[in-house]
Design a protein around this motif. Structure first.
Motif, PDB file in Angstrom:
ATOM      1  N   PRO A   7       0.771  -1.378  -0.139  1.00 15.12           N
ATOM      2  CA  PRO A   7       0.219   0.697  -0.171  1.00 15.12           C
ATOM      3  C   PRO A   7       1.021   1.038   0.089  1.00 15.12           C
ATOM      4  CG  PRO A   7      -1.164  -1.497   1.489  1.00 15.12           C
ATOM      5  CD  PRO A   7       0.556  -1.986   0.960  1.00 15.12           C
ATOM      6  N   VAL A   8       0.204   2.030  -1.002  1.00 16.27           N
ATOM      7  CA  VAL A   8       1.596   3.642  -1.287  1.00 16.27           C
ATOM      8  C   VAL A   8       2.220   4.057   0.078  1.00 16.27           C
ATOM      9  CG1 VAL A   8       0.587   6.306  -1.849  1.00 16.27           C
ATOM     10  CG2 VAL A   8       0.120   4.476  -2.998  1.00 16.27           C
ATOM     11  N   LYS A   9       0.596   4.139   1.779  1.00 19.03           N
ATOM     12  CA  LYS A   9       0.886   5.014   2.937  1.00 19.03           C
ATOM     13  C   LYS A   9       2.843   3.971   3.304  1.00 19.03           C
ATOM     14  CE  LYS A   9      -3.567   6.942   3.995  1.00 19.03           C
ATOM     15  NZ  LYS A   9      -4.392   7.104   4.600  1.00 19.03           N
ATOM     16  N   ILE A  10       2.264   2.462   3.547  1.00 15.72           N
ATOM     17  CA  ILE A  10       2.952   1.663   3.556  1.00 15.72           C
ATOM     18  C   ILE A  10       4.638   2.082   3.542  1.00 15.72           C
ATOM     19  CG2 ILE A  10       3.555  -0.699   4.472  1.00 15.72           C
ATOM     20  CD1 ILE A  10       1.190  -0.941   4.700  1.00 15.72           C
ATOM     21  N   GLN A  11       4.316   2.488   2.226  1.00 18.61           N
ATOM     22  CA  GLN A  11       5.944   2.106   0.977  1.00 18.61           C
ATOM     23  C   GLN A  11       6.271   3.548   1.214  1.00 18.61           C
ATOM     24  OE1 GLN A  11       5.367   2.323  -3.228  1.00 18.61           O
ATOM     25  NE2 GLN A  11       4.437   0.660  -3.260  1.00 18.61           N
ATOM     26  N   LYS A  12       5.763   5.221   1.729  1.00 18.28           N
ATOM     27  CA  LYS A  12       6.452   5.866   1.983  1.00 18.28           C
ATOM     28  C   LYS A  12       6.582   5.643   3.626  1.00 18.28           C
ATOM     29  CE  LYS A  12       2.646   9.298  -0.580  1.00 18.28           C
ATOM     30  NZ  LYS A  12       1.788  10.525  -0.222  1.00 18.28           N
ATOM     31  N   PHE A  13       6.052   5.182   4.877  1.00 19.50           N
ATOM     32  CA  PHE A  13       6.384   5.477   6.087  1.00 19.50           C
ATOM     33  C   PHE A  13       8.001   4.174   6.100  1.00 19.50           C
ATOM     34  CE2 PHE A  13       6.312   2.382   9.568  1.00 19.50           C
ATOM     35  CZ  PHE A  13       6.794   3.592  11.042  1.00 19.50           C
ATOM     36  N   ILE A  14       8.222   3.334   5.688  1.00 18.03           N
ATOM     37  CA  ILE A  14       9.000   2.479   5.083  1.00 18.03           C
ATOM     38  C   ILE A  14      10.224   3.081   4.413  1.00 18.03           C
ATOM     39  CG2 ILE A  14      10.585   0.014   4.662  1.00 18.03           C
ATOM     40  CD1 ILE A  14       7.665  -1.355   5.048  1.00 18.03           C
ATOM     41  N   THR A  15      10.179   4.169   3.564  1.00 19.46           N
ATOM     42  CA  THR A  15      11.137   4.777   2.979  1.00 19.46           C
ATOM     43  C   THR A  15      11.370   5.403   4.401  1.00 19.46           C
ATOM     44  OG1 THR A  15       9.722   3.924   0.704  1.00 19.46           O
ATOM     45  CG2 THR A  15      11.723   5.498   1.046  1.00 19.46           C
ATOM     46  N   LEU A  16      10.496   6.874   4.250  1.00 16.69           N
ATOM     47  CA  LEU A  16      10.595   7.790   5.492  1.00 16.69           C
ATOM     48  C   LEU A  16      11.555   6.936   6.793  1.00 16.69           C
ATOM     49  CD1 LEU A  16       9.367  10.274   6.367  1.00 16.69           C
ATOM     50  CD2 LEU A  16       8.191   9.733   7.214  1.00 16.69           C
ATOM     51  N   PHE A  17      11.350   5.537   7.426  1.00 19.65           N
ATOM     52  CA  PHE A  17      11.954   5.276   8.485  1.00 19.65           C
ATOM     53  C   PHE A  17      13.502   4.754   7.809  1.00 19.65           C
ATOM     54  CE2 PHE A  17      13.478   1.248  10.571  1.00 19.65           C
ATOM     55  CZ  PHE A  17      13.015   1.838  11.905  1.00 19.65           C
ATOM     56  N   TYR A  18      14.112   3.955   6.383  1.00 20.69           N
ATOM     57  CA  TYR A  18      15.047   4.197   6.667  1.00 20.69           C
ATOM     58  C   TYR A  18      16.399   4.812   5.840  1.00 20.69           C
ATOM     59  CZ  TYR A  18      14.309   2.958   1.438  1.00 20.69           C
ATOM     60  OH  TYR A  18      13.301   3.213  -0.137  1.00 20.69           O
ATOM     61  N   SER A  19      14.986   6.352   4.961  1.00 22.67           N
ATOM     62  CA  SER A  19      16.082   6.568   4.519  1.00 22.67           C
ATOM     63  C   SER A  19      15.507   8.360   5.397  1.00 22.67           C
ATOM     64  CB  SER A  19      14.961   7.700   2.741  1.00 22.67           C
ATOM     65  OG  SER A  19      14.055   7.482   3.816  1.00 22.67           O
TER      66      SER A  19
END
Length: 317
Positions: free
Chosen positions: A270-282
């Motif tokens: 899901p788009v929101k999960i993609q953003k959250f995961i990317t935000l976490f590691y980046s």
């Protein structure tokens, strides 16, 4: 004939990064929050770089690798956060085609470099703990200099193929990316034609890199743990585990998130999960790393106190 040929080129000249759609007030709040996070990330990692550079007691391979890793974190977070901050204040949220793929290339190249540096740091701990008598003879200045050069350059060579292939896909519109950075998965979804070979090459590169480097680190620390368990001295065990704990914490943060995101991009998230995961590691992980290393490392804490706690510390460069 001319119309069909133009469809095979890249008519899209820019992309729209939606980021985190919300009211103008929330955009300002996001801007303030991530500005603070970015500033703290730069300050924390720069402090470690300065400590390694200025304190001669830290001129050992372990701290040289750590200093380079912290400098790499600064480069890594700078590929995305400044543009994200600008988008919070922008109404168009536009990024040019060239800028988008430049960000894509540097972000993932630095990400690959981080993985290689984590492997190098694990290898260094393996040598120091499992072969302490041979460590000075093996980890020479020539070797650790070569490892540093390898760590910085390898990602840029390896990720060149995927970024060139994805950039050559036909983009005819739409040009809206529901993300805060130019991520390859939504980029490939915007392509006018589905290129299974490019997707396969991209997935293969990520899978080999992530799984390969992670297994290398696991094997290194499995050997370290076995060696530590056989140590007769409890003090030696505590010191060895303390030395490795910080690195293992960073490895867990880094690989835990990217494995979910990039080993199987075709499975979709899901788009929101993609953003959250990317935000976490980046963004979040580069903020946590200097805290993890400095709080658990006595030598690093002493070096930071010496540099920032003395009036003339800066003049000793």
């Amino acid at each position: 004939m001319n119309a069909s040929s133009t469809e095979t080129t890249n008519p899209v000249s820019n992309f729209i990064l939606l980021g985190f759609p919300s009211s103008p007030e929330m955009q300002l709040l996001y801007f303030g929050l991530f500005s603070v996070v970015y500033t703290l990330t730069l300050m924390g990692n720069a402090a470690i770089v300065c400590a390694v550079q200025w304190d001669r007691r830290l001129h050992t391979p372990m701290y040289i690798f750590l200093g380079n890793f912290s400098l790499l974190e600064i480069c890594y977070v700078t590929t995305t956060v400044p543009n994200m901050l600008a988008n919070f204040l922008s109404t168009s949220k536009s990024i040019s085609f060239v800028s988008c793929f430049t960000q894509f290339y540097f972000f993932f190249s630095f990400g690959y470099d981080e993985g290689f540096f984590l492997c190098i740091m694990a290898f260094d701990r393996y040598l120091a703990i499992c072969h302490p008598l041979h460590y000075p003879r093996i980890m020479t200045k020539q070797l650790y200099t070569g490892l540093v050069i390898f760590g910085w350059s390898s990602g840029f060579f390896l990720f060149l193929t995927p970024v060139v292939l994805i950039s050559q896909l036909p983009y005819c519109g739409p040009n809206t990316i529901n993300h805060f950075l130019c991520d390859p998965v939504p980029l490939m979804m915007l392509s006018c034609s589905e290129d299974a070979i490019t997707q396969l090459i991209y997935s293969t590169f990520n899978a080999i890199f992530i799984i390969g480097t992670f297994l290398f680190i696991l094997c290194s620390y499995a050997l370290v743990i076995l060696t530590v368990l056989w140590m007769p001295s409890q003090a030696g065990k505590r010191k060895a585990f303390s030395t490795c704990a910080s690195h293992l914490a960073v490895v867990t943060l880094f690989y835990g998130s990217i494995m979910v995101m990039y080993v199987s991009p075709g499975s979709g998230h899901p788009v929101k999960i993609q953003k959250f995961i990317t935000l976490f590691y980046s963004v979040i992980t580069p903020l946590c790393n200097p805290l993890i290393y400095s709080l658990r490392n006595k030598e690093m804490k002493n070096a930071l106190r010496k540099i920032f706690g003395t009036e003339h510390g800066v003049h000793k460069v």
